[in-house]
Design a protein around this motif. Structure first.
Motif, short mmCIF file in Angstrom:
data_model
loop_
_atom_site.label_atom_id
_atom_site.label_comp_id
_atom_site.label_asym_id
_atom_site.label_seq_id
_atom_site.Cartn_x
_atom_site.Cartn_y
_atom_site.Cartn_z
N ASP A 133 -10.15 -171.79 142.52
CA ASP A 133 -8.79 -171.26 142.58
C ASP A 133 -7.81 -172.14 141.81
OD1 ASP A 133 -6.79 -169.38 143.85
OD2 ASP A 133 -6.04 -171.30 144.58
N ALA A 134 -7.98 -173.47 141.94
CA ALA A 134 -6.98 -174.39 141.39
C ALA A 134 -7.22 -174.74 139.93
CB ALA A 134 -6.94 -175.67 142.23
N VAL A 135 -8.47 -174.59 139.44
CA VAL A 135 -8.79 -175.05 138.09
C VAL A 135 -9.47 -173.96 137.26
CG1 VAL A 135 -10.04 -176.75 136.71
CG2 VAL A 135 -8.96 -177.45 138.86
N LEU A 136 -10.64 -173.52 137.70
CA LEU A 136 -11.48 -172.68 136.85
C LEU A 136 -10.91 -171.28 136.62
CD1 LEU A 136 -14.99 -173.72 138.22
CD2 LEU A 136 -13.85 -174.51 136.14
N SER A 137 -10.06 -170.81 137.52
CA SER A 137 -9.47 -169.49 137.33
C SER A 137 -8.14 -169.54 136.59
CB SER A 137 -9.29 -168.79 138.69
OG SER A 137 -8.38 -169.52 139.51
N ARG A 138 -7.68 -170.74 136.20
CA ARG A 138 -6.41 -170.87 135.48
C ARG A 138 -6.54 -170.33 134.06
NH1 ARG A 138 -2.71 -174.33 137.97
NH2 ARG A 138 -2.99 -174.04 140.23
N SER A 139 -5.45 -169.78 133.57
CA SER A 139 -5.48 -169.14 132.24
C SER A 139 -5.77 -170.16 131.14
CB SER A 139 -4.15 -168.43 131.98
OG SER A 139 -3.07 -169.35 132.07
N ALA A 140 -5.28 -171.40 131.28
CA ALA A 140 -5.51 -172.40 130.23
C ALA A 140 -7.00 -172.70 130.09
CB ALA A 140 -4.74 -173.68 130.55
N VAL A 141 -7.69 -172.79 131.21
CA VAL A 141 -9.13 -173.06 131.18
C VAL A 141 -9.88 -171.86 130.63
CG1 VAL A 141 -11.15 -173.57 132.60
CG2 VAL A 141 -9.00 -174.73 133.07
N LYS A 142 -9.51 -170.67 131.08
CA LYS A 142 -10.19 -169.47 130.58
C LYS A 142 -9.97 -169.30 129.07
CE LYS A 142 -10.09 -166.69 134.82
NZ LYS A 142 -9.59 -165.45 135.45
#
Length: 586
Positions: free
Chosen positions: A512-521
């Motif tokens: 929720d806090a990292v992997l689903s963030r738009s910057a990471v995607k």
């Protein structure tokens, strides 16, 4: 060897012909064949500068005789479970250690070492190979095959940190192999002493993980009653319960490993029956805190109450460890991964160190009476706090029901909710009839027991439920398989593997806090990083093997395979957006 025709002249074209046949095999084998032709031009005999460098590089990679003495030994400890082709059953095989008496290797620490046997059956080819170092050489630990014995022949391929590769011809006789410290997959040499320290620190940190906080609040409430020395006994009882439970978990993991079953930390939550049992247990604790029933008195003073308090403290330690299973604290992963490569005694020592670290905060409250002065004096607030603590218990039970939904689907949820209703009804019936005459009290107790037994009987239907497709992940990725990973790496794609589970709170927070963030995607999409989700909610032997290969015994685990890399980057268990972007080159 190919020779030109005797009458060939420079400039002539000669056609080379080849008939090729092969088998394509997975579950069945399909024979195929074809004919190939290659026209080549006869040269003058002078070397072609365009390919001279290529030939020189190829010759440099040819195996050479080992400059160091090589020996091997089959060790008594078990390394890997394999399928016996004769019986189809799993069986455990001992470790096989190949030793190169090379002080230079002990100092240089190659990035990797891989052994390729010349004869089938001498080692288990698919089992992981672990590099270790003694003071004067390199030890490669493999899993012994059923035909180990005599000379061990094959190729030992060493890869250095600069990317250079050296292949050595191996013809090793049985001989003495020194003790070695085996490198952890994260790059360091993890010794037993260091793993004990890591386990101890991980146990301390585990106290602040969200899985355990409601249980610790209950224990703090219990200790706040004691300003007369009773806290010491309860603290020791709590510590004993926690340490014994960690040892029981460790013994179960070691026992299952010895019988050929590969499991890891939190394995019990992969079984729907265990998840339903934990949900009912925590729901019962909530009912107790709400005042639906009492176990012993909440007053201290006489010896009987004191014994009840000690017993309650012991089982509070047991429950705290049981609900801590979904969490993995920093330092724990490396320590538990190392434990699963050791013999039973060393593995249990690591689990004991984990238990000591976990119990230490409350143990200190017991042996240092002055610390209790920071806790409020007993009073009416205790009853209100006790009732309030029921709600975190209900929340934890709700979360476990959600985990069960990931494992057993809607039917599993209906079954466990029915069991909870039966439990609440049984507790209420027992509560309202306990002040009746003996006959009425006996009838009430019997009815409560039958109702609760009926609720428990419904749990048997969980065994027949099939696990649904994973629905818990907020990140869009493909399901992990070893074949899919190999295919992507073979195609030169960067790969990110997310080993997770629905019952792993740390995993869900990272998603929720990292992997689903738009910057990471966006970074994954820009660099064409393939995202594989290794969902370990239910038992999966391929994912268990992936964890074991990378020195882990549980989730979360995050791996990044850069294009062309021989080993993955093992990322921290608690992710940050900047850390992920930096790892993938963003």
């Amino acid at each position: 060897q190919i020779s030109a025709p005797a009458d060939a002249k420079p400039g002539d074209t000669v056609t080379l012909n080849a008939a090729v046949s092969w088998l394509v095999c997975q579950n069945i084998c399909i024979p195929e064949d074809t004919k190939l032709t290659l026209p080549v031009t006869i040269g003058t005999g002078a070397p072609n500068p365009a390919v001279t460098t290529d030939f020189a590089a190829a010759r440099a990679r040819l195996p050479v005789a080992s400059p160091w003495k090589l020996d091997y030994a089959v060790q008594p400890q078990q390394c890997q479970s394999v399928i016996d082709p004769a019986t189809g059953k799993r069986q455990s095989e001992p470790c096989l250690d190949l030793y190169a008496a090379a002080p230079a290797l002990a100092q240089a620490h190659p990035v990797s070492a891989d052994f390729f046997p010349a004869k089938p059956g001498q080692i288990v080819n698919v089992a992981p190979q672990i590099v270790g170092y003694s003071k004067d050489g390199l030890v490669l630990r493999m899993t012994s095959g059923t035909k180990a014995g005599g000379l061990l022949q094959g190729l030992l391929v060493l890869t250095s940190s600069d990317g250079s590769v050296q292949a050595l011809d191996v013809s090793a006789p049985p001989g003495p192999v020194p003790q070695a410290d085996f490198a952890s997959p994260e790059g360091g040499d993890l010794t037993l002493a260091l793993s004990l320290l890591f386990a101890f620190l991980g146990g301390i940190i585990l106290n602040v993980m969200p899985c355990v906080l409601p249980i610790l609040a209950m224990k703090a409430l219990a200790l706040s009653r004691h300003h007369d020395g009773g806290a010491r006994a309860e603290s020791f009882a709590y510590a004993l319960g926690a340490i014994v439970t960690f040892l029981v978990f460790g013994f179960a993991i070691v026992l299952l490993r010895e019988t050929g079953t590969t499991v890891g930390w939190g394995f019990q939550l992969q079984e729907p029956l265990a998840v339903a049992g934990f949900a009912l247990l925590i729901f019962a604790v909530g009912l107790n805190l709400s005042g639906m029933f009492e176990v012993g008195s909440v007053t201290a003073g006489d010896s009987l109450t004191r014994r009840g308090g000690i017993l309650g403290a012991f089982f509070t330690g047991v429950l705290a460890v049981a609900v801590a299973a979904p969490c993995t604290a920093p330092f724990m992963a490396a320590a538990l991964g190392f434990a699963l490569t050791q013999d039973a005694m060393h593995a249990l020592a690591i689990f004991a160190a984990l238990g000591v670290g976990f119990a230490l905060p409350f143990l200190l409250l017991g042996v240092w009476p002055g610390a209790l002065g920071f806790l409020p004096k007993p009073g009416p607030w205790m009853l209100r706090l006790k009732q309030f603590l029921a709600f975190p218990m209900y929340a934890a039970a709700t979360w476990l029901v959600w985990v069960l939904a990931q494992e057993s689907g809607p039917t599993g949820v209906a079954v466990v909710l029915a069991a909870m209703v039966a439990l609440a009804l049984a507790v209420w019936l027992w509560h309202v009839t306990r002040d009746l005459a003996p006959r009425g009290r006996g009838i009430g107790a019997l009815a409560a027991l039958l109702i609760f037994a009926g609720g428990l009987y419904g749990l048997v239907f969980l065994r027949g439920e099939s696990a649904p497709s994973p629905t818990s992940h907020q990140t869009a990725g493909e399901p992990y398989t070893a074949a899919k990973l190999a295919s992507l790496r073979g195609a030169g794609r960067p790969v990110f593997v997310d080993a997770t589970a629905a019952w792993c709170i740390t995993c869900l927070v990272n998603e929720d806090a990292v992997l689903s963030r738009s910057a990471v995607k966006d970074a994954f999409a820009a660099r064409h990083v393939a995202y594989l989700v290794a969902d370990w909610t239910n038992r999966n032997d391929e994912i268990t093997q992936l964890l074991k290969e990378n020195g882990r015994s549980g989730v979360p685990m995050y791996l990044y395979y850069a294009p062309g890399a021989t080993k993955p980057v093992i990322m921290p268990q608690v992710l940050t957006e900047s850390g992920v972007l930096q790892t993938i080159g963003g």
